[in-house]
Design a protein around this motif. Structure first.
Motif, mmCIF file in Angstrom:
data_model
loop_
_atom_site.group_PDB
_atom_site.id
_atom_site.type_symbol
_atom_site.label_atom_id
_atom_site.label_comp_id
_atom_site.label_asym_id
_atom_site.label_seq_id
_atom_site.Cartn_x
_atom_site.Cartn_y
_atom_site.Cartn_z
ATOM 1 N N PRO A 1 72.394 12.100 14.117
ATOM 2 C CA PRO A 1 72.120 12.905 15.313
ATOM 3 C C PRO A 1 72.638 12.247 16.592
ATOM 4 O O PRO A 1 72.800 12.925 17.596
ATOM 5 C CB PRO A 1 70.594 13.034 15.326
ATOM 6 C CG PRO A 1 70.074 12.003 14.402
ATOM 7 C CD PRO A 1 71.161 11.666 13.430
ATOM 8 N N VAL B 1 62.412 7.111 11.498
ATOM 9 C CA VAL B 1 62.178 7.153 12.939
ATOM 10 C C VAL B 1 60.723 7.542 13.224
ATOM 11 O O VAL B 1 60.058 6.935 14.066
ATOM 12 C CB VAL B 1 63.168 8.137 13.610
ATOM 13 C CG1 VAL B 1 62.748 8.444 15.042
ATOM 14 C CG2 VAL B 1 64.574 7.557 13.590
ATOM 15 N N LEU B 2 60.214 8.546 12.495
ATOM 16 C CA LEU B 2 58.812 8.941 12.666
ATOM 17 C C LEU B 2 57.865 7.790 12.337
ATOM 18 O O LEU B 2 56.894 7.541 13.051
ATOM 19 C CB LEU B 2 58.491 10.161 11.777
ATOM 20 C CG LEU B 2 59.076 11.508 12.217
ATOM 21 C CD1 LEU B 2 58.857 12.562 11.138
ATOM 22 C CD2 LEU B 2 58.432 11.959 13.528
ATOM 23 N N PRO C 1 65.306 10.728 9.807
ATOM 24 C CA PRO C 1 64.147 11.157 10.602
ATOM 25 C C PRO C 1 62.826 10.557 10.108
ATOM 26 O O PRO C 1 61.959 10.219 10.915
ATOM 27 C CB PRO C 1 64.151 12.689 10.440
ATOM 28 C CG PRO C 1 65.578 13.033 10.153
ATOM 29 C CD PRO C 1 66.083 11.886 9.320
ATOM 30 N N GLY D 1 75.842 13.249 9.384
ATOM 31 C CA GLY D 1 74.423 13.524 9.560
ATOM 32 C C GLY D 1 73.756 12.611 10.572
ATOM 33 O O GLY D 1 72.544 12.434 10.555
ATOM 34 N N ASP E 1 61.063 16.243 -2.169
ATOM 35 C CA ASP E 1 61.154 17.406 -1.285
ATOM 36 C C ASP E 1 61.331 16.969 0.163
ATOM 37 O O ASP E 1 62.175 17.504 0.891
ATOM 38 C CB ASP E 1 59.889 18.270 -1.413
ATOM 39 C CG ASP E 1 59.838 18.994 -2.748
ATOM 40 O OD1 ASP E 1 60.850 18.982 -3.476
ATOM 41 O OD2 ASP E 1 58.779 19.560 -3.067
ATOM 42 N N ASP E 2 60.532 15.990 0.600
ATOM 43 C CA ASP E 2 60.690 15.483 1.962
ATOM 44 C C ASP E 2 62.094 14.911 2.162
ATOM 45 O O ASP E 2 62.690 15.049 3.230
ATOM 46 C CB ASP E 2 59.644 14.397 2.251
ATOM 47 C CG ASP E 2 58.328 14.997 2.732
ATOM 48 O OD1 ASP E 2 58.279 16.224 2.961
ATOM 49 O OD2 ASP E 2 57.354 14.243 2.877
ATOM 50 N N GLY E 3 62.607 14.252 1.127
ATOM 51 C CA GLY E 3 63.952 13.692 1.222
ATOM 52 C C GLY E 3 64.977 14.758 1.532
ATOM 53 O O GLY E 3 65.860 14.569 2.376
ATOM 54 N N ARG E 4 64.846 15.892 0.861
ATOM 55 C CA ARG E 4 65.828 16.951 1.081
ATOM 56 C C ARG E 4 65.599 17.727 2.364
ATOM 57 O O ARG E 4 66.533 18.163 3.022
ATOM 58 C CB ARG E 4 65.781 17.933 -0.087
ATOM 59 C CG ARG E 4 66.424 17.388 -1.340
ATOM 60 C CD ARG E 4 66.378 18.454 -2.410
ATOM 61 N NE ARG E 4 67.182 18.087 -3.570
ATOM 62 C CZ ARG E 4 67.327 18.861 -4.631
ATOM 63 N NH1 ARG E 4 66.728 20.035 -4.663
ATOM 64 N NH2 ARG E 4 68.062 18.471 -5.648
ATOM 65 N N LEU E 5 64.309 17.936 2.713
ATOM 66 C CA LEU E 5 64.024 18.775 3.882
ATOM 67 C C LEU E 5 64.020 17.982 5.179
ATOM 68 O O LEU E 5 64.311 18.524 6.244
ATOM 69 C CB LEU E 5 62.682 19.493 3.704
ATOM 70 C CG LEU E 5 62.670 20.604 2.643
ATOM 71 C CD1 LEU E 5 61.256 21.120 2.437
ATOM 72 C CD2 LEU E 5 63.589 21.751 3.063
ATOM 73 N N LEU E 6 63.660 16.700 5.119
ATOM 74 C CA LEU E 6 63.585 15.912 6.349
ATOM 75 C C LEU E 6 64.672 14.840 6.393
ATOM 76 O O LEU E 6 65.281 14.613 7.426
ATOM 77 C CB LEU E 6 62.201 15.270 6.488
ATOM 78 C CG LEU E 6 61.003 16.231 6.338
ATOM 79 C CD1 LEU E 6 59.689 15.477 6.530
ATOM 80 C CD2 LEU E 6 61.088 17.375 7.363
ATOM 81 N N GLY E 7 64.918 14.151 5.268
ATOM 82 C CA GLY E 7 65.940 13.117 5.248
ATOM 83 C C GLY E 7 65.382 11.752 5.613
ATOM 84 O O GLY E 7 64.390 11.648 6.329
ATOM 85 N N HIS E 8 66.049 10.688 5.138
ATOM 86 C CA HIS E 8 65.484 9.355 5.366
ATOM 87 C C HIS E 8 65.560 8.940 6.828
ATOM 88 O O HIS E 8 64.691 8.247 7.335
ATOM 89 C CB HIS E 8 66.164 8.312 4.466
ATOM 90 C CG HIS E 8 67.535 7.927 4.885
ATOM 91 N ND1 HIS E 8 68.662 8.598 4.488
ATOM 92 C CD2 HIS E 8 67.989 6.911 5.668
ATOM 93 C CE1 HIS E 8 69.743 8.018 4.981
ATOM 94 N NE2 HIS E 8 69.366 6.997 5.707
ATOM 95 N N GLU F 1 62.538 8.996 0.481
ATOM 96 C CA GLU F 1 63.559 10.025 0.243
ATOM 97 C C GLU F 1 63.892 10.145 -1.236
ATOM 98 O O GLU F 1 64.233 11.224 -1.717
ATOM 99 C CB GLU F 1 64.825 9.686 1.039
ATOM 100 C CG GLU F 1 65.910 10.738 0.940
ATOM 101 C CD GLU F 1 67.179 10.365 1.718
ATOM 102 O OE1 GLU F 1 67.667 11.201 2.467
ATOM 103 O OE2 GLU F 1 67.665 9.222 1.549
#
Lengths: 324, 324, 324, 324, 324, 324
Positions: free
Chosen positions: E264, E227-228, E224, E262, E215-222, E204
């Motif tokens: 879920p 978890v993936l 998710p 944030g 970019d992944d940090g902002r669009l997906l977040g640490h 992230e």
């Protein structure tokens, strides 16, 4: 340097020489002419503020112009960019024991001695002997009298000036007493609660050339401090009724109204509800008038954004408005 | 069946025969003795409520005891489980044109005619000719007078009774007028704003045997409705000043104080702030007293949970309390 | 000085002489060379902004460069620190009656006349005779047409530019009409509600060289103003159905959706819910595109922090991205 | 017991004998005639609910009428208190493998096979080869197809019925695709995001005779589950572009819009914003129509309080209303 | 340029010559002497920051002093206005492959290798074979080890420095393990959840000379992303129990505790609740200590306003305070 | 009636005769067989609750079964509808002086004498002489000891049982002491703050057969009451350091953490932050375990909705779960 002879900020005139002492509110060294630096400070007294510029001896005078210091200044008043400035030639720190603090902070427009008399006549009017005795004991404590006469009611919100606490307390108590009668609440309890509701602020805020929180103010807060003080005074009285104590302390503990405003209790009696709501009303009305009358530019229809009220305020008064 | 001769709920006595009409508030058919069913209803008038039981002809009387109906009842008052009950032998629906609605809803403790006089003398005291003319025009509208004299101020919160709106309006205006003087706000604007601030409620709520919202009340709301009405009246006047119109409409549009309470504007003048805060104060004080005096069990130190205030209220009054 | 001949900010070139008029957005006098002062201003037109520097006659030109003034400037365009600057030699205020306001504020990218035609064809498509008559009456009012064609939809959020209100209204109405069909809501009511939902903004905002709130805008707000206006127009029509009036006014009163957004009502019909949600959707989508396309630096993957959306926006478009 | 031959709840008639199976929704043993007890249950099928009364063998039949069971019932339909009741003489549990679940839960009004075809044609219309391949891979998974055709979209809010997820997904995708075109967003991404945005609900909810959360549904939630599933499918594809993956997963992770609705991300692209807002719009519109059409009493102007929308809904439709 | 020989910012002395490389954090060209301009930059290394002034070749050096660049500087250290400054004579950009990033960002006070050993011994202590195998698989991934040893835990809040994530993770896991024993929660699950709860932050955040989001940090977040990643590793293991997977993923999905942060999911097991609360406690305690020890002016009783904590912090420690 | 010989609710068996005393929690007269009424009450002791039915002498026994009374009951235990019931033949009120309250409220699972010893050894471990002396003075006050050993920590949330306050206080202090060491906070202050943080609850709650608030509890609250008490004890000590007093009182005043939880201060020292966070953690962990172990139906995977936690809790424990 008596108050009568001072040259107040509000009376400065462009083109005149000046020799007077002011409190330093902000100070900043900037890059200036020929690569050298100059010092730009805001200096003030209880009537207003002005920019002071120092072009020489910047290095040495920087330490004189430490924010919070009172400095004796020799220089010239000039008009620049539609505003007055003081160009400083000489400046010296004034020793703290020679400073009359009241010259440098804004004050209530009402004479504190008059307010103090009104406060005492409100105590006189209390019928309940126990409450009356308690109020006399508290307000005849010399430390309380000395501090209460000068304390501000806040650091930056409403009544944030010398004797602001006294002005606010007398106003809240007067209004709450009348409304107690209108709404059938107990007048004596309401008067006692209203007089004591912000007592702790005399220890929460410190009135130097500016208003600052004390350590106790930040760590304990005025509400718990006044509860501790009142409880101690009650303990010194003979047979103060437990029910009266409970109802009075409840007013103090609940006077912020809602948990989110730091109130450990919410009002559960008509008297506590009334003191809370009049306190709130008095603060908001004062805040709005302060916004309207601030900064003298009363030819603008709207005030600048008021942080206290979270909005712009409409300054045009009924009757005086244009009829478009 | 004139009001003087009625047997009021509050005067019922166990062991007596009764022949009187009441409004049905709730009705329920339940399984009872021998597998048959019985009907348990709550019936009331403006002084209180009681349980009514029907053991015979349940099938037919179920339709008579439809909630909202006014029924003429013959039966006996009995005491059961510490509470009075009416065991019904006969019951018939009363035709709507024979019902005096005021017998069946709770009423202001103050005579509405007296309140109406006070309201008119408040209008008399307005110095601004335009505002005075507007207020007269509005409050001399026969429909406004007829509705305003009986309208409740709410469906279930404070002043939720016949003439509650008038009682609330007169109280708010009286207090706000005094405080306008204390706080230097414009008295005429404050009085006009206070008198009109809930005017729309005369069309928002419908006072039958119970209080219900009208369709317009739900879809438009009292605030927009009163703004539309006042604007229309202003339009009929000659040269009503634009500035006065703007300041007055602003008070109405901002009298709920904050967006989250359905206020399309927040108060931006001292007058609007004052009307909002006094409105709020009057409602809360009324709500608290209603909680304290409700249900007569005033020997309990605490009221039941008050939904309006979101808390329990301490009922013990100063001076009358125990001194533990 | 006709629009065809203007030198636009977006077309300035370093090293050229310039003689053109611009609106002053900010102005600041600073300490400069040799102890003297210079003036740094931001000047602009509807295509952008540039810094202007004044080294001579600062004292006099300070009053010319008052924010909001339109000034005719003679000077040279220079490149400094990767940005263009205009070094001003001469400058004079342009009289207000010679200023073409539309030269100085940003405009809708779509021709307002085209948008106006689309709006009128949307009215043409309304089947309900009463609604159609009302819409024609309103949009053929010359004052409405004149103001609606130029009004912005906001001061600083989405559609905050000349004709922004018209662009937003046509987009919302087009989308809402289609969705009314998809979701089985009444198309005529939805079209009427969508066309009128922000009508009040033509009186709420004032479009000079910048966008400002009017006094009525701040004290009354666009929502109540449009409700008052529509009600007055309805009153002029013959036998406008009460139910249609109620449903239409409800859409306007509820179009902000939730109390906390200043909505005096919340949507209670499918039509009101749809207009509110499409209004919200259109504003947010516009706000996001404006964030993405703002300031031309579209080689950055992320926009600066968008105050409107409360977040950074990802600017890289599908298909054009890198495949890391 | 084929679906064609069932006697549906909606077709019951007073005075007839009945022999049919229903699902038990609630069950309660009460005190009844002669001191004995009786059992009152609510039984239903996908068309509605009715009260069932058991007067004999209560002790044994209590276990038969366990909520969730499907019971074959023999008895008589009676009218009581304006509502139908079934007086049960005999009842037996139906073995789970003989129960056709779809008979007992409410269903989409649209044929799921038709919806499935529409969904597939939406996939067909995707131009981006990678997204199209991914969508085919996912929706041709037999488990996904089997579950997606029957899954509800919620337990108790909007689309809380058999095939509700499919109905909601097709509606959201159709609307979002059109709006993508209107607002210049990428249609392929929007369609892919919309089709997959609630995919996880096929594992989050369990459709027996009633709708319940699974353990995974409560501990993991549909949003993370669909992200995990889509990521796994992407991993099986050859050279799926990293940027497309990032943008697609972002839509899924942000489709709840705001943190407080359990969204681990907020929309930062036009496509994510659009899918979120159309999802919200579709749910609210469906919720409002469900409130309006629920319980058949459409002669009332207002619906009962809708928990989903947090309000009462006005049921009277434009054109059909009274003109008071 | 090895770390041992560097001249660190914290060791600069007035009056000395300097030849060293620093990272540029901010850069600004200002008006200076004789109308010319000068450049004022903030340059730093992992031990602190200092102002650098460039009086010559401003035009050329402006591009050298681009924020983010590492520049080799020759100049003199001077004291001005109570603070050190570097007057730069020469400066050149250092090629990225010659920069040792760790010299320029603040670091954990604890040796990351030691922390890594502690982390591994925490894994060693896990009794559950499946969880132990999973943790080994993850933390022996060379990419994970490399990134985890240097990653910060945040961009600007607590632990916003090199190896901050490792320090935070080891602290949380140690505390949570002890409390699991105190509160009877499952130690193995708690240790696994605590070790993995912020794993995604290694992707992230990007640690260059400053800390930035990817970019992944902002669009997906640490959340998710971890978890993936964990799900993929579980998929590679033989017969990892479904229940253990569900409980572990739940801890990760719920570790932000509340939706508005944030998360879920919200914690629904003792283990998830514990990991969330210890995570929160560790962050807040770290944030408070960082506020107290920041900027070295520890003779002030109060820290500056801490944005992280939303308050001022009292710096005076027990025992060391004055006794007024 | 000594505790050893009681028949506890948890040991009741269907078909047996019973002669025992229980506290009445609820009581209700209902319509029953032959038109007569019967009484249904909930009676309990500290191990559980059961329904009691009275078929005879209802009129007289209604007054015996007043909620709060302890009644000696003679009757038979029967199984009905899967639950035990007591059919009462005789019942008499037990005089208050013969009631052992501890038999009727739930108790801590740990022996209060053991907990008291642990508490005293925690005081023993305090190094600071002033704090140690203060703690001894407070906890050797016989009234404090007597009340603290039995007081619950809450009325209905976590630790809402006899000695719950002691159990909670010892747990919080033990954990906070360890974490003070881990986080470098002052152990003595933390231990003193933790031991005193809920002291006021001994006067806030009243432990009869059920737990109720006292009048002081509702009007003053435990937080102010403990601050008043501690302040009074400090006043009796010689030269208690002002700084220590300030830091200790701050912990008590700030231990609710945020204003909205009734905290007049927010934590501004590491010690105050730690006590607040551990207090919160201990309460939440206890609340979750109480939800998991409540009502014995531990074969259900999920608990009923927990009002305290605002959620359902997953009851299946690691290792013991199914592996689906």
């Amino acid at each position: 340097m008596s108050r009568q002879q001072r040259t107040w900020i509000k009376d400065l005139k462009a083109g005149t020489e000046i020799e007077e002492s002011f409190v330093v509110r902000t100070s900043d060294v900037r890059q200036g002419r020929g690569g050298g630096s100059y010092l730009a400070a805001t200096i003030g007294d209880r009537t207003g503020e002005v920019t002071a510029l120092v072009w020489q001896n910047v290095e040495r005078l920087r330490e004189v112009f430490e924010p919070g210091n009172v400095v004796a200044v020799i220089g010239q008043v000039q008009r620049y960019n539609q505003q007055l400035q003081v160009v400083v030639r000489k400046a010296e720190t004034v020793a703290d024991d020679q400073v009359e603090h009241e010259d440098f902070v804004r004050s209530s427009a009402v004479d504190p001695e008059l307010l103090w008399k009104t406060l005492n006549s409100l105590i006189e009017g209390v019928a309940d002997a126990n409450l009356k005795q308690l109020l006399f004991r508290i307000f005849s404590d010399p430390e309380v009298e000395r501090l209460f006469k000068v304390a501000p009611a806040a650091r930056s919100m409403h009544h944030a000036f010398r004797s602001g606490l006294l002005e606010h307390t007398v106003s809240v108590t007067t209004v709450a007493k009348n409304l107690a009668s209108h709404y059938g609440a107990d007048q004596d309890l309401v008067v006692a609660g209203a007089l004591l509701h912000d007592l702790g602020k005399i220890w929460e805020l410190e009135l130097g050339p500016s208003i600052e929180y004390t350590d106790d103010g930040r760590l304990l807060g005025h509400l718990p401090m006044e509860v501790l003080y009142v409880e101690e005074r009650i303990g010194e009285l003979d047979k103060f009724p437990a029910e009266t104590r409970r109802l009075l302390l409840h007013i103090l503990l609940a006077h912020h109204g809602e948990f989110e405003y730091g109130s450990p209790r919410r009002p559960k009696t008509p008297e506590a509800l009334l003191v809370h709501m009049v306190d709130n009303l008095d603060s908001k009305m004062a805040g709005m008038w302060e916004a309207i009358t601030a900064d003298g530019s009363d030819d603008e229809a709207w005030t600048p954004y008021s942080r206290i009220l979270g909005r712009f305020v409409y300054r045009r008064r009924p009757g005086g408005g244009t009829e478009d």
